[in-house]
Design a protein around this motif. Structure first.
Motif, short mmCIF file in Angstrom:
data_model
loop_
_atom_site.label_atom_id
_atom_site.label_comp_id
_atom_site.label_asym_id
_atom_site.label_seq_id
_atom_site.Cartn_x
_atom_site.Cartn_y
_atom_site.Cartn_z
N ALA A 1 0.84 -1.21 0.00
CA ALA A 1 0.00 0.00 0.00
C ALA A 1 0.87 1.25 0.00
O ALA A 1 0.61 2.20 -0.74
CB ALA A 1 -0.93 0.00 1.21
N LEU A 2 1.93 1.24 0.83
CA LEU A 2 2.80 2.42 0.90
C LEU A 2 3.52 2.64 -0.42
O LEU A 2 3.60 3.75 -0.92
CB LEU A 2 3.84 2.25 2.02
CG LEU A 2 3.29 2.30 3.45
CD1 LEU A 2 4.41 2.07 4.45
CD2 LEU A 2 2.60 3.63 3.72
N GLN A 3 4.03 1.53 -0.99
CA GLN A 3 4.79 1.70 -2.22
C GLN A 3 3.93 2.08 -3.41
O GLN A 3 4.32 2.89 -4.22
CB GLN A 3 5.59 0.43 -2.50
CG GLN A 3 7.07 0.79 -2.55
CD GLN A 3 7.93 -0.38 -2.85
OE1 GLN A 3 7.71 -1.45 -2.29
NE2 GLN A 3 8.89 -0.21 -3.72
N ARG A 4 2.74 1.48 -3.47
CA ARG A 4 1.83 1.84 -4.58
C ARG A 4 1.46 3.31 -4.48
O ARG A 4 1.45 4.03 -5.48
CB ARG A 4 0.56 0.98 -4.54
CG ARG A 4 0.70 -0.32 -5.28
CD ARG A 4 -0.67 -0.88 -5.65
NE ARG A 4 -1.44 -0.01 -6.52
CZ ARG A 4 -2.76 -0.08 -6.69
NH1 ARG A 4 -3.45 -0.98 -6.04
NH2 ARG A 4 -3.36 0.73 -7.51
N LEU A 5 1.14 3.77 -3.26
CA LEU A 5 0.77 5.17 -3.09
C LEU A 5 1.90 6.07 -3.58
O LEU A 5 1.68 7.00 -4.34
CB LEU A 5 0.47 5.46 -1.61
CG LEU A 5 0.18 6.93 -1.30
CD1 LEU A 5 -1.12 7.37 -1.93
CD2 LEU A 5 0.14 7.18 0.20
N ARG A 6 3.13 5.73 -3.15
CA ARG A 6 4.28 6.60 -3.48
C ARG A 6 4.54 6.62 -4.97
O ARG A 6 4.93 7.64 -5.54
CB ARG A 6 5.51 6.11 -2.73
CG ARG A 6 6.64 7.12 -2.70
CD ARG A 6 6.21 8.31 -1.87
NE ARG A 6 7.18 9.40 -1.89
CZ ARG A 6 7.24 10.33 -2.81
NH1 ARG A 6 6.41 10.31 -3.83
NH2 ARG A 6 8.12 11.32 -2.72
N GLU A 7 4.33 5.45 -5.62
CA GLU A 7 4.68 5.36 -7.04
C GLU A 7 3.56 5.90 -7.94
O GLU A 7 3.82 6.46 -8.98
CB GLU A 7 4.96 3.89 -7.42
CG GLU A 7 6.37 3.47 -7.05
CD GLU A 7 6.55 1.96 -7.07
OE1 GLU A 7 5.64 1.25 -7.55
OE2 GLU A 7 7.59 1.49 -6.56
N GLU A 8 2.31 5.70 -7.50
CA GLU A 8 1.21 6.01 -8.41
C GLU A 8 0.47 7.28 -8.02
O GLU A 8 -0.52 7.65 -8.63
CB GLU A 8 0.21 4.84 -8.45
CG GLU A 8 0.86 3.56 -8.95
CD GLU A 8 -0.06 2.35 -8.79
OE1 GLU A 8 -1.29 2.55 -8.75
OE2 GLU A 8 0.48 1.23 -8.70
#
Lengths: 206, 206
Positions: free
Chosen positions: A47-54
């Motif tokens: 969730a954290l990485q998707r938020l940061r990337e997208e």
């Protein structure tokens, strides 16, 4: 703190980089994750990485949004002639919760602060000014926190808009609803007397 | 809370699953990550996931370790005849910090708690008992917290070891060094009088 495992030490270190989370709290959080099913850690990390990337920001108001134009800006029922200028997306959420505002927002992303090296070019002021010059905006409500930085930012924007015939206001400062007068600070109490409201108006709102 | 983005909502939700972190704090942490370079979020996500996937426990003491036998158990200078029984790896870290213990540890992973559905089989008690039966252990120090669950766990292990000729002790309870007597609770003060220490011993330790 001495760790028996490099993996653990690394996870605790990264967790303790978050604001308000010290080493001990970070260790407690990481050990909690270890006691939960694998899936929970995976979901958090993803969730954290998707938020940061997208992550996307609304091209008009700079609020966080999954699409190019956020729900509020895209809503034809909102009054696009009134824009509320806020610092942060949390302010948008707080004002939306009141249900009292039907205009649009503009998220600055911070306040002008020479001490922290934040100048007007680091904020979304240019985009606000160009929006104002396009003509649809009639009123601007400043809803920044009433600190020196907030006041400076308000004044800077106010100066940029001079001559465009846009009316500006700031949100009212005063005693919180339900608060006792005797515990209020002097500045707030003073402002709430200066900016007193006709009694009929105050009845309408409650 | 109304979110302008599903990605944001999801990240905040997963963050707020951690103990002691509510929705507001979770939002603050996630927005902080968004203001930092991409790399920070990536490092946090990777560290958590690697820890969860590659985590190992020492085969002897059940402490978290990157290798099969942890540094403490593998250290030939440690006295393997004395074992300190603790609940959690944080207790190992706390005792190691004192520099006063040269034996080995045994991490139970919790306390017996019928209320929470934790029985002896959920802890590493069987492995402790079989270690004790192998003969090298002479003394067991119980260092669990002095709650009903802690006392139950101590007693359960004590019963399992009967007849093996292993001496058992619990860590001393008493007034903290530097504390004022008048503020101490009765139980602690009572125990510290019952378990008083010869004056010469107390001088050696300070």
């Amino acid at each position: 703190m001495e760790f028996s495992s490099k993996l653990l030490e690394n996870a605790v270190y990264e967790m303790s980089q978050l604001p308000g989370i010290g080493k001990r709290t970070a260790l407690r959080l990481v050990l909690h994750l270890l006691k939960q099913p694998d899936q929970q850690t995976k979901r958090l990390a993803t969730a954290l990485q998707r938020l940061r990337e997208e992550i996307k920001f609304c091209t008009s108001c700079h609020n966080i949004s999954d699409v190019a134009l956020c729900e509020i800006c895209a809503n034809p029922k909102r009054d696009e002639s009134v824009i509320c200028v806020v610092e942060d997306i949390r302010d948008v959420m707080a004002i939306e919760n009141t249900g009292q505002f039907t205009g649009l927002y503009h998220v600055l992303g911070g306040k002008i602060s020479p001490m922290e090296g934040i100048g007007p070019q680091d904020l979304t002021i240019a985009s606000l000014v160009s929006k104002a010059k396009n003509g649809a905006v009639k009123e601007l409500i400043f809803a920044l926190s009433s600190t020196m930085e907030g006041d400076t930012t308000n004044f800077y924007i106010y100066k940029q808009l001079e001559g465009l015939g846009i009316s500006t206001s700031t949100i009212a400062r005063g005693i919180s609803v339900g608060d006792e007068l005797e515990y209020a600070d002097e500045v707030t109490l003073g402002r709430s007397i200066l900016n007193r409201v006709p009694f009929e108006n105050s009845m309408k709102m409650s």
